[in-house]
Design a protein around this motif. Structure first.
Motif, PDB file in Angstrom:
ATOM      1  N   GLU A   4       0.827  -1.212   0.000  1.00 24.91           N
ATOM      2  CA  GLU A   4       0.000   0.000   0.000  1.00 24.91           C
ATOM      3  C   GLU A   4       0.860   1.261   0.000  1.00 24.91           C
ATOM      4  OE1 GLU A   4      -3.691   1.969   2.589  1.00 24.91           O
ATOM      5  OE2 GLU A   4      -2.484   0.332   3.424  1.00 24.91           O
ATOM      6  N   ILE A   5       1.928   1.252   0.783  1.00 24.26           N
ATOM      7  CA  ILE A   5       2.824   2.409   0.841  1.00 24.26           C
ATOM      8  C   ILE A   5       3.555   2.586  -0.482  1.00 24.26           C
ATOM      9  CG2 ILE A   5       4.901   3.338   1.925  1.00 24.26           C
ATOM     10  CD1 ILE A   5       3.976   2.162   4.559  1.00 24.26           C
ATOM     11  N   TRP A   6       4.060   1.489  -1.045  1.00 31.23           N
ATOM     12  CA  TRP A   6       4.762   1.579  -2.321  1.00 31.23           C
ATOM     13  C   TRP A   6       3.843   2.094  -3.427  1.00 31.23           C
ATOM     14  CZ3 TRP A   6       9.563   2.177  -2.748  1.00 31.23           C
ATOM     15  CH2 TRP A   6      10.483   1.481  -1.953  1.00 31.23           C
ATOM     16  N   THR A   7       2.580   1.696  -3.373  1.00 26.93           N
ATOM     17  CA  THR A   7       1.620   2.175  -4.367  1.00 26.93           C
ATOM     18  C   THR A   7       1.408   3.680  -4.232  1.00 26.93           C
ATOM     19  OG1 THR A   7       0.458   0.042  -4.382  1.00 26.93           O
ATOM     20  CG2 THR A   7      -0.745   1.944  -5.221  1.00 26.93           C
ATOM     21  N   ALA A   8       1.315   4.154  -2.987  1.00 25.28           N
ATOM     22  CA  ALA A   8       1.148   5.594  -2.754  1.00 25.28           C
ATOM     23  C   ALA A   8       2.386   6.375  -3.206  1.00 25.28           C
ATOM     24  CB  ALA A   8       0.867   5.857  -1.273  1.00 25.28           C
ATOM     25  N   VAL A   9       3.572   5.814  -2.941  1.00 27.69           N
ATOM     26  CA  VAL A   9       4.813   6.465  -3.374  1.00 27.69           C
ATOM     27  C   VAL A   9       4.871   6.540  -4.896  1.00 27.69           C
ATOM     28  CG1 VAL A   9       7.326   6.249  -3.455  1.00 27.69           C
ATOM     29  CG2 VAL A   9       6.113   5.834  -1.307  1.00 27.69           C
ATOM     30  N   ARG A  10       4.585   5.422  -5.552  1.00 28.43           N
ATOM     31  CA  ARG A  10       4.615   5.390  -7.020  1.00 28.43           C
ATOM     32  C   ARG A  10       3.618   6.371  -7.617  1.00 28.43           C
ATOM     33  NH1 ARG A  10       1.254   3.613 -10.374  1.00 28.43           N
ATOM     34  NH2 ARG A  10       0.073   2.481  -8.786  1.00 28.43           N
ATOM     35  N   LEU A  11       2.407   6.398  -7.075  1.00 24.86           N
ATOM     36  CA  LEU A  11       1.372   7.296  -7.588  1.00 24.86           C
ATOM     37  C   LEU A  11       1.765   8.757  -7.389  1.00 24.86           C
ATOM     38  CD1 LEU A  11      -1.479   7.397  -8.836  1.00 24.86           C
ATOM     39  CD2 LEU A  11      -2.386   7.509  -6.510  1.00 24.86           C
ATOM     40  N   THR A  12       2.357   9.065  -6.242  1.00 23.56           N
ATOM     41  CA  THR A  12       2.770  10.442  -5.954  1.00 23.56           C
ATOM     42  C   THR A  12       3.864  10.896  -6.914  1.00 23.56           C
ATOM     43  OG1 THR A  12       2.237  10.141  -3.612  1.00 23.56           O
ATOM     44  CG2 THR A  12       3.668  11.990  -4.176  1.00 23.56           C
ATOM     45  N   GLN A  14       4.534   9.649  -9.853  1.00 21.22           N
ATOM     46  CA  GLN A  14       3.956   9.712 -11.194  1.00 21.22           C
ATOM     47  C   GLN A  14       3.177  11.012 -11.375  1.00 21.22           C
ATOM     48  OE1 GLN A  14       1.382   6.405 -12.090  1.00 21.22           O
ATOM     49  NE2 GLN A  14       0.757   7.229 -14.075  1.00 21.22           N
ATOM     50  N   LEU A  15       2.372  11.364 -10.385  1.00 22.02           N
ATOM     51  CA  LEU A  15       1.594  12.608 -10.450  1.00 22.02           C
ATOM     52  C   LEU A  15       2.518  13.822 -10.526  1.00 22.02           C
ATOM     53  CD1 LEU A  15      -1.077  14.195 -10.234  1.00 22.02           C
ATOM     54  CD2 LEU A  15      -0.832  14.056  -7.730  1.00 22.02           C
ATOM     55  N   ALA A  16       3.559  13.843  -9.686  1.00 23.97           N
ATOM     56  CA  ALA A  16       4.481  14.981  -9.674  1.00 23.97           C
ATOM     57  C   ALA A  16       5.236  15.101 -10.988  1.00 23.97           C
ATOM     58  CB  ALA A  16       5.462  14.840  -8.507  1.00 23.97           C
ATOM     59  N   ALA A  17       5.663  13.970 -11.562  1.00 21.81           N
ATOM     60  CA  ALA A  17       6.408  13.997 -12.818  1.00 21.81           C
ATOM     61  C   ALA A  17       5.540  14.494 -13.972  1.00 21.81           C
ATOM     62  CB  ALA A  17       6.951  12.605 -13.135  1.00 21.81           C
ATOM     63  N   VAL A  18       4.318  13.969 -14.083  1.00 21.14           N
ATOM     64  CA  VAL A  18       3.420  14.390 -15.162  1.00 21.14           C
ATOM     65  C   VAL A  18       3.055  15.862 -15.006  1.00 21.14           C
ATOM     66  CG1 VAL A  18       1.135  14.055 -16.182  1.00 21.14           C
ATOM     67  CG2 VAL A  18       2.501  12.075 -15.513  1.00 21.14           C
ATOM     68  N   THR A  19       2.753  16.273 -13.773  1.00 17.56           N
ATOM     69  CA  THR A  19       2.377  17.665 -13.516  1.00 17.56           C
ATOM     70  C   THR A  19       3.513  18.614 -13.869  1.00 17.56           C
ATOM     71  OG1 THR A  19       0.850  17.021 -11.753  1.00 17.56           O
ATOM     72  CG2 THR A  19       1.648  19.297 -11.738  1.00 17.56           C
ATOM     73  N   THR A  20       4.733  18.265 -13.462  1.00 20.83           N
ATOM     74  CA  THR A  20       5.889  19.118 -13.754  1.00 20.83           C
ATOM     75  C   THR A  20       6.113  19.244 -15.256  1.00 20.83           C
ATOM     76  OG1 THR A  20       6.928  18.451 -11.663  1.00 20.83           O
ATOM     77  CG2 THR A  20       8.344  19.461 -13.322  1.00 20.83           C
ATOM     78  N   THR A  89     -10.371  10.985 -10.330  1.00 19.72           N
ATOM     79  CA  THR A  89      -9.569  10.224 -11.295  1.00 19.72           C
ATOM     80  C   THR A  89      -8.152  10.775 -11.277  1.00 19.72           C
ATOM     81  OG1 THR A  89     -10.006  11.716 -13.163  1.00 19.72           O
ATOM     82  CG2 THR A  89     -11.581   9.915 -12.787  1.00 19.72           C
ATOM     83  N   PHE A  90      -7.207   9.986 -11.814  1.00 14.85           N
ATOM     84  CA  PHE A  90      -5.833  10.463 -11.884  1.00 14.85           C
ATOM     85  C   PHE A  90      -5.722  11.673 -12.797  1.00 14.85           C
ATOM     86  CE2 PHE A  90      -1.579  10.460 -13.787  1.00 14.85           C
ATOM     87  CZ  PHE A  90      -0.800  10.505 -12.645  1.00 14.85           C
ATOM     88  N   GLU A  91      -6.478  11.665 -13.901  1.00 12.41           N
ATOM     89  CA  GLU A  91      -6.471  12.797 -14.819  1.00 12.41           C
ATOM     90  C   GLU A  91      -6.955  14.069 -14.126  1.00 12.41           C
ATOM     91  OE1 GLU A  91      -6.499   9.047 -16.950  1.00 12.41           O
ATOM     92  OE2 GLU A  91      -7.840   9.866 -15.438  1.00 12.41           O
ATOM     93  N   GLY A  92      -7.957  13.935 -13.293  1.00 16.11           N
ATOM     94  CA  GLY A  92      -8.439  15.087 -12.527  1.00 16.11           C
ATOM     95  C   GLY A  92      -7.387  15.599 -11.561  1.00 16.11           C
TER      96      GLY A  92
END
Length: 225
Positions: A4-12, A14-20, A89-92
């Motif tokens: 669960e923690i690794w999933t949260a880290v990966r998602l975070t 991923q979100l930061a990289a795409v946003t940047t 959603t992730f896109e949101g």
């Protein structure tokens, strides 16, 4: 660490990289226009871009939730592929993060463009460089410290988001549950060990971000001497 923690880290991350990446693409021409424009309403646009710095995250999150919901523009866009909403959603999350972190990317790049002055572009013009060529070969390299600072701050700010992502993304594991939301969940569940592990990691990450920005500023200062 748990899955669960690794999933949260990966998602975070991923979100930061795409946003940047999105912010650099959108923010560069915007910062260039703000640095070069002499129109009075350019500062109005700059003030709008900077609003997320002073707006409470809940206020920004509320209006983003309305905009991304079924009755807003986000619902119309989501309808193109059969969905009802971009909220939760992730896109949101990406859209909300781009809006929320925009001033942290645009402002350093704008300052870097403004600091280089007119002289380099005038020299490029005398060498018959087109405006586009002068931008890519002169302005962008000279503004590189601004790009580095903006990218670091944008990435870090996205990693640390809580209020906005919680309001527009909720708490869906693997989809919208980022690190800040995971810490909140662990605290609510009295799982202090997991909360402390993630919180300590965020503190270390914040320290490295501040150190990186300081080193960039120092290097820029030496280059100008």
């Amino acid at each position: 660490m748990s899955e669960e923690i690794w999933t949260a880290v990966r998602l975070t991350l991923q979100l930061a990289a795409v946003t940047t990446l999105v912010l650099l693409v959108i923010g560069t021409p915007l910062a260039w226009w703000l640095a070069r424009s002499r129109r009075w309403w350019a500062e109005v646009v700059a003030a709008i871009v900077a609003l997320p710095i002073v707006l409470p995250p809940t206020v920004l999150g509320f209006y983003l939730l309305v905009a991304l919901g079924p009755s807003g523009p986000g619902g119309l866009v989501a309808g193109l592929w059969g969905a009802r909403t971009l909220a939760f959603t992730f896109e949101g999350l990406v859209i909300g993060s781009v809006v929320y972190s925009m001033p942290f990317v645009v402002q350093p790049i704008r300052n870097a463009f403004a600091a280089m002055g007119e002289r380099p572009l005038e020299v490029a013009a005398t060498l018959r460089a087109s405006p586009a060529r002068a931008f890519w070969t002169v302005a962008v390299p000279l503004a590189r410290p601004g790009f580095l600072t903006g990218a670091v701050l944008g990435f870090a700010h996205t990693v640390g988001e809580f209020g906005v992502v919680l309001m527009i993304g909720g708490n869906i594991p693997g989809e919208t549950k980022v690190l800040s939301v995971a810490i909140y969940d662990y605290v609510e569940a009295l799982q202090w060990r997991e909360a402390n592990m993630l919180a300590a990691g965020m503190v270390a990450f914040a320290f490295l971000v501040i150190l990186a920005v300081t080193l960039i500023d120092r290097r820029v200062g030496r280059m100008r001497e």
